[in-house]
Design a protein around this motif. Structure first.
Motif, mmCIF file in Angstrom:
data_model
loop_
_atom_site.group_PDB
_atom_site.id
_atom_site.type_symbol
_atom_site.label_atom_id
_atom_site.label_comp_id
_atom_site.label_asym_id
_atom_site.label_seq_id
_atom_site.Cartn_x
_atom_site.Cartn_y
_atom_site.Cartn_z
ATOM 1 N N ARG A 72 0.827 -1.211 0.000
ATOM 2 C CA ARG A 72 0.000 0.000 0.000
ATOM 3 C C ARG A 72 0.864 1.266 0.000
ATOM 4 N NH1 ARG A 72 -2.125 -4.358 2.003
ATOM 5 N NH2 ARG A 72 -4.368 -4.702 2.026
ATOM 6 N N GLN A 73 2.163 1.097 -0.246
ATOM 7 C CA GLN A 73 3.133 2.199 -0.269
ATOM 8 C C GLN A 73 3.059 3.049 1.001
ATOM 9 O OE1 GLN A 73 1.905 3.099 -4.621
ATOM 10 N NE2 GLN A 73 3.945 3.987 -4.399
ATOM 11 N N MET A 104 0.654 4.136 2.660
ATOM 12 C CA MET A 104 -0.372 5.174 2.876
ATOM 13 C C MET A 104 -1.685 4.977 2.132
ATOM 14 S SD MET A 104 1.300 8.370 0.717
ATOM 15 C CE MET A 104 3.013 7.876 0.656
ATOM 16 N N TYR A 105 -1.766 4.075 1.179
ATOM 17 C CA TYR A 105 -2.939 3.996 0.312
ATOM 18 C C TYR A 105 -3.840 2.816 0.645
ATOM 19 C CZ TYR A 105 -0.403 7.343 -2.557
ATOM 20 O OH TYR A 105 0.269 8.444 -2.993
ATOM 21 N N ARG A 106 -5.121 2.998 0.362
ATOM 22 C CA ARG A 106 -6.067 1.895 0.495
ATOM 23 C C ARG A 106 -5.873 0.918 -0.662
ATOM 24 N NH1 ARG A 106 -9.870 3.097 4.262
ATOM 25 N NH2 ARG A 106 -10.192 5.303 4.758
ATOM 26 N N THR A 155 -9.205 1.284 -3.100
ATOM 27 C CA THR A 155 -9.495 2.466 -3.928
ATOM 28 C C THR A 155 -8.247 3.217 -4.374
ATOM 29 O OG1 THR A 155 -9.649 3.957 -2.019
ATOM 30 C CG2 THR A 155 -11.664 2.767 -2.675
ATOM 31 N N GLY A 156 -7.108 2.958 -3.752
ATOM 32 C CA GLY A 156 -5.908 3.714 -4.084
ATOM 33 C C GLY A 156 -5.861 5.089 -3.450
ATOM 34 N N GLU A 157 -6.848 5.416 -2.616
ATOM 35 C CA GLU A 157 -6.866 6.705 -1.936
ATOM 36 C C GLU A 157 -6.013 6.651 -0.672
ATOM 37 O OE1 GLU A 157 -10.979 7.203 -1.127
ATOM 38 O OE2 GLU A 157 -11.464 7.955 -3.144
ATOM 39 N N ILE A 158 -5.537 7.814 -0.219
ATOM 40 C CA ILE A 158 -4.797 7.881 1.036
ATOM 41 C C ILE A 158 -5.734 7.478 2.177
ATOM 42 C CG2 ILE A 158 -3.683 9.440 2.677
ATOM 43 C CD1 ILE A 158 -2.506 10.949 0.369
ATOM 44 N N VAL A 159 -5.251 6.586 3.016
ATOM 45 C CA VAL A 159 -6.094 6.079 4.104
ATOM 46 C C VAL A 159 -6.505 7.207 5.039
ATOM 47 C CG1 VAL A 159 -6.147 4.543 6.115
ATOM 48 C CG2 VAL A 159 -5.052 3.795 3.994
ATOM 49 N N GLU A 192 -5.232 11.430 5.883
ATOM 50 C CA GLU A 192 -4.317 12.545 5.663
ATOM 51 C C GLU A 192 -3.415 12.795 6.877
ATOM 52 O OE1 GLU A 192 -3.758 14.385 2.995
ATOM 53 O OE2 GLU A 192 -5.270 13.407 1.728
ATOM 54 N N GLU A 219 7.858 6.914 -2.554
ATOM 55 C CA GLU A 219 6.929 8.050 -2.467
ATOM 56 C C GLU A 219 6.865 8.604 -1.044
ATOM 57 O OE1 GLU A 219 2.316 9.271 -3.604
ATOM 58 O OE2 GLU A 219 3.126 7.324 -4.221
#
Length: 324
Positions: free
Chosen positions: A214-215, A217-219, A222-226, A228, A267
């Motif tokens: 998830r690098q 930070m990402y979901r 959805t690929g969104e930031i879990v 902020e 990233e």
């Protein structure tokens, strides 16, 4: 190497900061940084926190919560950070030498007198929650306690996606970044102290993969930031996750296993670089409500020695790797 002015600023801080800067940024000989580390017991934050210890070895009369605190106060005051588990976490992060007199006395007295709020379990036996047990494993392994039974419990609680979640018993089927980083830090400390077991090493690798995929930070869905909030750095972290905490963990893991940084950290590392202030420092992004014994940084938005130290050593580790 970081700018000398930034390093000088770190060296002008508490012994807990100084010895780690000497070891991690300046590569000074072990006898020099160990002499500085010994000061944690008698000077600065370490000595100050030890002076606040109860006669029975606890802090604030309780394991997770102060003796005089009621759960209802969470809504008005926020979570308190003065009880035994938080003090031990701080002392470990300060680098209190595990074999010093204060540490040995504390380990013995906490084992004899401290009981978890959950069901009165002896402190070094752990309780049931993953986050609490992850921190207890980290503390115990660091201070020389046999925490293998707690490790076994944590391994039995690992979720299918590789991580952990303190709300598993409430029906959660996906892991939590917050819970996972607490457990991973405990397993890493256990491995550093004992070599770990084949099962604990495998579990730690799976937990790392959960975050790396998830690098950090990402979901996955959805690929969104879990959250902020993960982009804003705190010190101390308490039980909460952020990118700097995760990167500092992966640095320690890489040093232990003698492996270079995973490319999927790039990233998050770039975000660290982008947060640097013109004066060469990094600021404290956030603080948390609730009782604490004393502040260790000026406040949110101000330059933080803790955040700067951790960021610089992460960047040093990353940039020394041929793969980066």
């Amino acid at each position: 190497m970081p700018e000398s002015a930034t390093v000088d600023w770190l060296l002008a801080g508490d012994p807990a900061i100084r010895w780690q800067a000497m070891r991690d940024l300046l590569d000074e000989p072990a006898e020099q940084w160990r002499a500085e580390r010994a000061r944690v017991e008698t000077e600065g934050w370490g000595a100050r926190l030890l002076a606040l210890q109860d006669e029975d070895g606890q802090w604030a009369g309780g394991a997770f919560l102060p003796q005089d605190f009621a759960w209802e106060q969470m809504h008005t005051e926020g979570q308190p950070w003065t009880a035994t588990c938080w003090a031990l976490t701080d002392l470990r992060e300060f680098g209190l030498p595990p074999n010093c007199q204060s540490a040995r006395r504390t380990v013995q007295l906490v084992g004899q007198n401290s009981r978890w709020d959950h069901a009165g379990e002896p402190y070094w036996h752990g309780e049931v929650e993953e986050c609490i047990n992850g921190r207890t494993v980290a503390q115990g392994a660091y201070f020389g306690v046999d925490v293998a039974p707690i490790v076994e419990l944590l391994l039995s609680q690992q979720m299918e996606d590789g991580g952990w979640n303190c709300y598993r018993e409430s029906g959660s089927v996906r892991s939590s970044f917050d819970s996972t980083i607490n457990v991973l830090e405990g397993l890493l400390e256990f491995e550093q102290a004992t070599g770990g077991t084949e099962a604990s090493r495998a579990a730690r690798r799976a937990g790392e993969e959960y975050l790396l995929s998830r690098q950090l930070m990402y979901r996955a869905s959805t690929g969104e930031i879990v959250d902020e909030e993960y982009l804003s750095f705190s010190a101390p972290n308490r039980w909460r996750y952020d990118l700097l905490r995760a990167l500092d963990y992966f640095r320690q893991s890489g040093l232990l296993t003698r492996t270079g940084p995973d490319a999927r950290l790039a990233e998050a590392v770039q975000h660290l670089r982008s947060c640097r202030r013109p004066d060469g420092t990094w600021h404290l992004g956030k603080t948390y409500r609730g009782r604490s014994w004393f502040p260790m940084d000026p406040g949110a938005g101000e330059p933080s020695r803790w955040v700067t130290l951790k960021t610089l050593r992460v960047l040093s580790w990353w940039e020394r790797s041929p793969e980066s």
